[in-house]
Design an enzyme around this catalytic site. Structure first.
Site, mmCIF file in Angstrom:
data_model
loop_
_atom_site.group_PDB
_atom_site.id
_atom_site.type_symbol
_atom_site.label_atom_id
_atom_site.label_comp_id
_atom_site.label_asym_id
_atom_site.label_seq_id
_atom_site.Cartn_x
_atom_site.Cartn_y
_atom_site.Cartn_z
ATOM 1 N N LYS A 54 0.845 -1.201 0.000
ATOM 2 C CA LYS A 54 0.000 0.000 0.000
ATOM 3 C C LYS A 54 0.880 1.251 0.000
ATOM 4 O O LYS A 54 0.596 2.218 -0.707
ATOM 5 C CB LYS A 54 -0.921 -0.006 1.231
ATOM 6 C CG LYS A 54 -2.044 -1.048 1.119
ATOM 7 C CD LYS A 54 -2.800 -1.227 2.431
ATOM 8 C CE LYS A 54 -3.769 -2.404 2.324
ATOM 9 N NZ LYS A 54 -4.417 -2.736 3.607
ATOM 10 N N GLN A 98 -4.152 -1.479 9.817
ATOM 11 C CA GLN A 98 -4.040 -2.795 9.176
ATOM 12 C C GLN A 98 -4.621 -3.875 10.095
ATOM 13 O O GLN A 98 -4.259 -3.964 11.262
ATOM 14 C CB GLN A 98 -2.578 -3.096 8.839
ATOM 15 C CG GLN A 98 -2.379 -4.397 8.077
ATOM 16 C CD GLN A 98 -3.038 -4.390 6.701
ATOM 17 O OE1 GLN A 98 -2.955 -3.417 5.956
ATOM 18 N NE2 GLN A 98 -3.721 -5.480 6.355
ATOM 19 N N ASP A 121 -10.909 3.347 4.666
ATOM 20 C CA ASP A 121 -11.393 1.975 4.467
ATOM 21 C C ASP A 121 -12.925 1.914 4.510
ATOM 22 O O ASP A 121 -13.507 0.861 4.249
ATOM 23 C CB ASP A 121 -10.832 1.047 5.565
ATOM 24 C CG ASP A 121 -9.488 0.451 5.174
ATOM 25 O OD1 ASP A 121 -9.299 0.176 3.971
ATOM 26 O OD2 ASP A 121 -8.640 0.266 6.061
#
Ligand code: NAP
Length: 289
Positions: A54, A98, A121
């Site tokens: 990422k 994460q 997200d």
């Protein structure tokens, strides 16, 4: 019939080029570089790879990426304190925690603590609620990637029967919610299946578009698919024999009209959509929220 491949890798490259152009415009117009802060707790090797990928993807399109690495012994309060600090930091536009978090840390409490305008997200209840109401702020990365793959390959969604297998908060539920909305790239008739669904094959055989996100290698077999259906395989299952999707690719490609490979299907799109969301977060914050 042998299905044509839906190439997620090629589309992800195209999307990344588009984001890079938009990032350059944003920097020129605002004098601010969009920035994503990634939070990695513990030393899970798969998570390390995901975060590194990422970060690399951010850097390639001109988005700044910062990594906050915390030990597996970090307490929930320490993690919440870091999130609070990142929420306040005006040079950080997106925050990515994460998953999975180490045992003992309440995942939902941590995700809920991310400011909704920095929630790239799209896990915060406010953002999930906005998706349900058809006025999204951010779209969750994997379902958004799937939607783009369908739209940009000219696959008709409106009026189609989409069957989603899986009801996770990350993939299945938001996927179904997005495709049932009114408007372009949606307007589908959606069925959601899960482990308690009775006679799953009878339902999957009704699908014009079958989206599979369950986490079981080669679970969907050829007899579960309607001839000519479009099959999207979100699954990523690492086994001793290699990486497999949730779909028995070799069998299903003989029945379907279009199919995503694993790897090279949905996977690369997820990161591309994260970049898109980080830019959108920077735009929203530049505009005052
Ligand atoms: P998850 O949270 O484990 O959810 C799995 C879902 O599948 C659950 O709703 C479960 O039903 C359902 N399920 C399990 N066994 C089933 C069965 N035999 N029949 C019907 N439904 C069944 O998984 P997830 O996070 O959504 O991930 C799913 C897969 O996608 C995994 O392989 C994951 O690695 C992959 N993934 C890929 C990406 C990407 O970027 N490509 C992103 C995210 C996830 P219940 O709710 O009843 O338990």
């Amino acid at each position: 019939m042998t299905a044509t491949l839906l190439d997620g890798k090629a589309l992800a490259n195209q999307l990344r080029e588009e984001v890079a152009e938009k990032v350059a415009d944003f920097i020129e117009n605002n004098g601010t570089v969009p920035c994503l802060a990634a939070v990695l707790v513990g030393d899970d090797p798969a998570s390390e790879i995901y975060v590194r990928n990422k970060q690399k993807a951010c850097e390639r399109v001109g988005i700044e990426s910062r990594l906050h690495r915390l030990s597996a012994q970090t307490s929930q309060d320490e993690l919440l304190a870091l999130i609070a600090k990142l929420n306040k930091d005006t040079s950080v536009h997106g925050i990515l925690v994460q998953l999975p978090l180490p045992k003992g840390i309440h995942e939902k409490r941590v995700l809920d603590a991310v400011h909704p305008l920095k929630d790239v997200d799209a896990f915060h209840p406010e953002n999930v609620g906005r998706i349900a109401q058809g006025r999204p702020r951010f779209l969750p990365c994997t379902p958004h990637g799937v939607q783009q793959l369908l739209v940009r390959n000219g696959i008709p969604i409106g009026g189609s029967h989409v069957v989603v297998i899986g009801r996770s908060e990350i993939v299945g539920k938001p996927m179904a919610m997005m495709l049932v909305q009114r408007g372009d790239g949606a307007d589908a008739t959606v069925s959601i299946c899960h482990s308690r669904t009775r006679d799953l094959p009878a339902i999957t055989r009704l699908a014009d578009i079958l989206i599979v996100a369950i986490g079981r290698a080669k679970f969907v077999t050829g007899d579960m698919v309607k001839p000519g259906a479009v099959v999207v395989d979100v699954g990523m299952n690492r086994t001793d024999e290699g990486l497999f999707g949730d779909v028995d690719f070799e069998a299903v490609r003989e029945v379907a009209s279009r199919i995503t490979p694993v790897p090279g299907g949905v996977g690369p799109l997820t990161i591309a959509m994260l970049l898109e969301n980080t830019l959108e977060a920077a735009r929203l914050q530049a505009a005052g929220g």
